[in-house]
Write an enzyme that holds these catalytic residues in place. Structure first.
Site, PDB file in Angstrom:
ATOM      1  N   ASP A  10       0.837  -1.190   0.000  1.00  0.00           N
ATOM      2  CA  ASP A  10       0.000   0.000   0.000  1.00  0.00           C
ATOM      3  C   ASP A  10       0.881   1.252   0.000  1.00  0.00           C
ATOM      4  O   ASP A  10       2.066   1.177   0.347  1.00  0.00           O
ATOM      5  CB  ASP A  10      -0.878  -0.042   1.267  1.00  0.00           C
ATOM      6  CG  ASP A  10      -1.592   1.262   1.488  1.00  0.00           C
ATOM      7  OD1 ASP A  10      -2.337   1.691   0.594  1.00  0.00           O
ATOM      8  OD2 ASP A  10      -1.386   1.877   2.562  1.00  0.00           O
ATOM      9  N   ASP A  12      -0.387   5.165   0.766  1.00  0.00           N
ATOM     10  CA  ASP A  12      -0.631   6.196   1.776  1.00  0.00           C
ATOM     11  C   ASP A  12      -0.761   5.560   3.159  1.00  0.00           C
ATOM     12  O   ASP A  12      -1.589   4.668   3.357  1.00  0.00           O
ATOM     13  CB  ASP A  12      -1.881   7.014   1.420  1.00  0.00           C
ATOM     14  CG  ASP A  12      -1.783   8.447   1.937  1.00  0.00           C
ATOM     15  OD1 ASP A  12      -0.883   8.748   2.739  1.00  0.00           O
ATOM     16  OD2 ASP A  12      -2.624   9.267   1.525  1.00  0.00           O
TER      17      ASP A  12
HETATM   18 MG   LIG Z   1      -2.956   3.113   3.344  1.00  0.00          MG
END
Ligand SMILES: [Mg+2]
Length: 255
Positions: A10, A12
Site C-alpha cells: 500500500d 498512503d
Molecule cells: Mg494506506
C-alpha cells in the site's frame, strides 16, 4: 516468519503520509529489491496515472518504476476489457482513470454505454452525476474504483469516492461493483501481475479495513504496519488478525 516471494504494498500510510515520506519506506523497498523479491504498489487512489505515482515515490527517494504501480483505475479498466474489449464506457474521474481506460483501448461515450465507472473527481457536477444515474437506470453496468468514504487531507477528511458513488446508488437503488481494496478483483489482478500463488504473496498496509481485509479475503498473509490509519491499540479488537503487526517497516526482515 515465513518466506514470501512477492509483496503487495500500500502507499498512503505505508510509504508516505500525504506529502511526507515515511522514514522507513526507502530502506524497506531497497532491502526488498536486494533480497530479490517481486513487488507491486497497490493503491486505491484512482486520480493519478502509474507514471505520476512512480514519480511521486521517486521524489521521496523511494525506488519506483511505472510498472511497479497498480492503481484501482488500472484494475477497473482491465476488468472491463476482460469482460468486453468493445465496451462503451461513461466515466467520472480524473486523469488516472481516463489514462487507464485509454491504455486498455476502451471507448469513452456518453450514451448507449455498457459501463458507468466512478472514480474520485474533485470537479464533480450535478450534470455528471445525472448522466451516470440515467445510464445506470438504462442498464449500464455500474462500477466504482473504490468504496473509500473519506479522504484524508491536510484540511481534514473530505468526501471520498465511496461518497460520490453513493449519490448514484442511492438515487438509482442499484449497487455498484467495487474494484479496489478490500475487494478481491484488484487483489487477484495484482497477484496475477506478480505471477505468484497467493501463498507466496504478503500484503503490506496500514489500514485494516482496506489493505489487511483485502489480503485476508484474497487468502494471502498480511503485514500491518502502524504508521497510518489503524493503531496498534486496536489490534486486540481485530478479527481475524493480521498475520504480522509491526510499528515500522524497519522491523521487517526479508527471508
Ligand atoms: Mg494506506
Amino acid at each position: 516468519m515465513k518466506a514470501y516471494d512477492g509483496y503487495l504494498i500500500d502507499l498512503d500510510g505505508t510509504m508516505y503520509l500525504g506529502k511526507e515520506r515515511i522514514e522507513a519506506a526507502p530502506g524497506f523497498i531497497q532491502r526488498l529489491k536486494d533480497a530479490g523479491k517481486k513487488h507491486l504498489f497497490v493503491t486505491n487512489n484512482s486520480t493519478r496515472t502509474q507514471e505520476q505515482v512512480a514519480a511521486k515515490l521517486r521524489q521521496m527517494d523511494i525506488a519506483a518504476e511505472p510498472e511497479d504501480v497498480f492503481t484501482t483505475s488500472m484494475a477497473t479498466a482491465a476488468f472491463i476489457r476482460e469482460h468486453n474489449p468493445a465496451s462503451r464506457v461513461f466515466a467520472i474521474g480524473e486523469e488516472g482513470l481516463f489514462d487507464a481506460l485509454e491504455k486498455e483501448e476502451l471507448t469513452l461515450a456518453e450514451e448507449n454505454c455498457d459501463y458507468v465507472v466512478i472514480g474520485l473527481d474533485t470537479s464533480i457536477t450535478y450534470e455528471k452525476l445525472a448522466k451516470a444515474c440515467l445510464l445506470v437506470r438504462a442498464g449500464a453496468k455500474f462500477l466504482s474504483t473504490n468504496s473509500d468514504r473519506a479522504l484524508p487531507t491536510d484540511a481534514g477528511l473530505m468526501p471520498g469516492n465511496g461518497a460520490i458513488t453513493a449519490v448514484i446508488s442511492v438515487s438509482t437503488g442499484i449497487e455498484p461493483t467495487f474494484i479496489g481494496k478490500p475487494e478481491n478483483i484488484m487483489m487477484e489482478q495484482a497477484r496475477k501481475l506478480l505471477d505468484l500463488n497467493k501463498e507466496q504473496v504478503l500484503m503490506v498496509g496500514d489500514n485494516y479495513l482496506t489493505d489487511i481485509t483485502a489480503g485476508i479475503r484474497a487468502g494471502m498473509d498480511t503485514l500491518m504496519v502502524c504508521t497510518g490509519f489503524t493503531r496498534r491499540e486496536e489490534l486486540p479488537f481485530l478479527d481475524p488478525k493480521p498475520t504480522y503487526t509491526i510499528d515500522t517497516l524497519t522491523e521487517w526482515e526479508f527471508k
